[in-house]
Design an enzyme around this catalytic site. Sequence first.
Site, PDB file in Angstrom:
ATOM      1  CD  GLU A 143       3.190 -26.555 -10.154  1.00 17.01           C
ATOM      2  OE1 GLU A 143       4.351 -27.007  -9.763  1.00 17.01           O
ATOM      3  OE2 GLU A 143       2.883 -25.441  -9.534  1.00 17.01           O
ATOM      4  CG  ASP A 200      -1.640 -29.538  -4.394  1.00 22.25           C
ATOM      5  OD1 ASP A 200      -1.658 -28.414  -4.757  1.00 22.25           O
ATOM      6  OD2 ASP A 200      -0.692 -30.125  -3.881  1.00 22.25           O
TER       7      ASP A 200
END
Length: 568
Positions: A239, A65
């Site tokens: 997302e 991420d």
Amino acid sequence: MKKLSTILLIICTLHLFSTVHTLGRQENAPLFSQVIYQGNDVVYKENPLAEGEFYNPILQGCFPDPSITRKGEDYYLVASSFAMFPGVPLFHSRDLVNWTQIGHVLDRKSQLKVSRAGISAGIFAPDILYNQNNDTFYMITTQFAGGVGNMVVKTRDPKQGWSDPVKLNFSGIDPALFFDEDGKAYVVHNDAPEEALYEGHRVIKIWDYDIEADQVIAGTDKVIVDGGVDISQQPIWIEAPHIYKKDGRYYLMCAEGGTGDWHSEVIFVSDHPRGPYLPAPGNPILSQRYLAKDRKNKVDWAGHADLVQTPEGQYYGVFLGIRPNEKDRVNTGRETFILPVDWSGEFPVFENGLIPMQPKLSLPEGVQNRTGQEGFFPNGNFTYTETFGSDPLDYRWIGLRGPREDFILFTEEGLKINPFPATTKEQAPVASLFYRQQHKNFTFTTHMDYLPASETELAGITCLQSEKFHYVFGLTRAGSDYRLVLERTEDGESKVIGSEVVQVNGPLRLRVSAEGDAYRFSYALPGGAFVNLGGTVSGDILSTNVAGGFTGNLIGLYATSANDIRPE
């Protein structure tokens, strides 16, 4: 008076007993004097670097991420850390190739409340962004622990520490900030829809953000993406949103498809930061999902990206990806990759991001590859040697659910790990110093000086995917014997798969090695050769395929005063 004297004597005796007990534990703590980690992957042997090249991923091992920002000539990058402590590893570069870890964003207990969190809880999807309007860096994230939720910290200088968190008043995950040229600020994030139409149905919301109060402005929330690019196709898990501004227009980039083999990156455009946003006709702009499953040197699950522009105007994107082993299992976790981005047209496109990714990239113009030198993070196949000869500890070493400083002690001979009354099976701080597995093929060797006093004491190595999936390889006591044990824990069920009485007459060498899915645990007595214990065992439980969750395998120097491994 006599009664008071008796009470004082009892208190002093108890204090003395406690002090002696504590000192005794410290004196009996295992001493680790050296660690050598060696990576030996075939992909790097078959693809040696030529002049003008560097390896991708730029951060090997569990650094998922990624988010990136720039101030002037300085780039800063962060990654998810879940229940690892300290949290949110922080990297610095001046050229996007050579990276130095300069610390962690969350390095204090007041910032990180993960002491009882599962390993894949805690910190998710940090976003780092520099606001030139007030010369301040922000890191916004979701902390699934301690009742924190969405939060933001900030600093004027990322190298000098970050503020305590401000809890943000909204639900959902994956928040990101956007600072417009007019001084206004916004937060975008993933959230649940008012009514879910299918499993994995999510939305992207935007809020106005009050910079002075560091809080979203109540009542300004708005759904700007429902489901994804085309809700009629039931896209899942929209997302990790980010907003960028280019040529007066606003671009919303998101991950779509879930963080597995359908992962991708998609892009939308609007004339206003609050929308409406229209998807690009050429989505996705990054994905490996359409490619042959048996492709060589496979990189998969690509997505969850962030963009940065160089001072010269070139765009690059960092994103997560995985490199599975020969059994298609993910033991090294989700790693940080980089690609140049072509934004010469209306929409950005990751260069070669929709074809099989290669292990090498061309260096940006004027950049030299200095990875593994001068303090820069190593890349490719490398050997990392740690002698624990200096305090502070290298940032590559992490704790789990609590600070490293709570259990480590530097000495002239090496590093002592004072055992906790907790084991790897508990959702509690563990006295274990962890190093991320960074290669499919590796060896991890340590020197340990230790004599356990009872069967409740153990020290050695752990390979840990989670509290329910891991190996423990260590020295304990069985009656008057010293015994090496190897225990496999799968889905919370533990089994001793190796046990051997040893004559300890000095420091042991302990080793774990892997060739893809095949792991071996070995030991060597002083002056002796390595002896395998337990045979070749599967790394299946160290993969996200079997264990689930979001981390990679962590290799730990481990000590406990609550050992429950009982060989027959």
